[in-house]
Design a protein around this motif. Structure first.
Motif: not given
Length: 194
Positions: A151-157
């Protein structure tokens, strides 16, 4: 009168827990006041938890002797080394009926008296509820952690993409404003030429 000290001392663990169905090395070592004799003998016996009579487990005299009958037939292997004062054995495929006390006795003529090593074995089931619970919590926690990371990776992207789009938009706006300014300047300059 002075009593002589025990000639052969035998050393074992007091208690051992092992998992049902696994193999276990029952360690037994000894020390003797005499050099190792050709007639050194090792006797392993077993007394079940119900304190019924002792059962022979293993015997060594110049070479290992396997049992021809009993609960430990085909399940005991010699794993000792006389030169290193080690008279250990391996029990294969532990079962709950193996719960009890194993004794290890060493005679090294002329030293035939001495201590007898005793080790109490408890065979436990493969997985207790608490272990299952712990395993479930560990796996659950790992899954939750993985989901959070994804989720954090998706939000950052997503934020990076938005920021990039904004930069492109700002750059486009700046370019349009410059073009408009240039056109205005050209318009303002053209009446003066007339």
């Amino acid at each position: 009168a002075l009593w002589p000290a025990a000639a052969v001392e035998v050393h074992t663990s007091k208690e051992v827990d092992a998992v049902n169905g696994t193999n276990l090395r029952l360690k037994c070592t000894f020390s003797s006041s005499s050099p190792i004799s050709q007639h050194l003998s090792v006797t392993w016996n077993f007394q079940p938890e119900d304190l019924s009579s002792h059962e022979p487990v293993f015997y060594y005299l110049k070479e290992p002797y396997k049992l021809s009958a009993g609960r430990f037939k085909e399940r005991i292997t010699w794993d000792g080394n006389i030169e290193r004062n080690d008279v250990s054995i391996i029990i294969w495929n532990l079962q709950p009926t193996d719960n009890g006390t194993f004794t290890c006795q060493v005679k090294n003529p002329p030293d035939v008296d001495g201590t007898i090593g005793e080790v109490r074995l408890r065979v436990v089931q493969k997985v207790h509820f608490s272990e299952i619970h712990f395993l479930a919590v560990a796996i659950g926690s790992a899954c939750v952690l993985m989901i959070i990371v994804v989720i954090v990776v998706i939000i950052c992207r997503h934020h990076r993409k938005k920021a990039q789009e904004k930069r492109i938009e700002v750059a486009d706006t700046d370019l349009r404003e410059k073009e408009n300014l240039k056109i205005r300047e050209e318009k303002e300059a053209s009446p003066l030429e007339d």
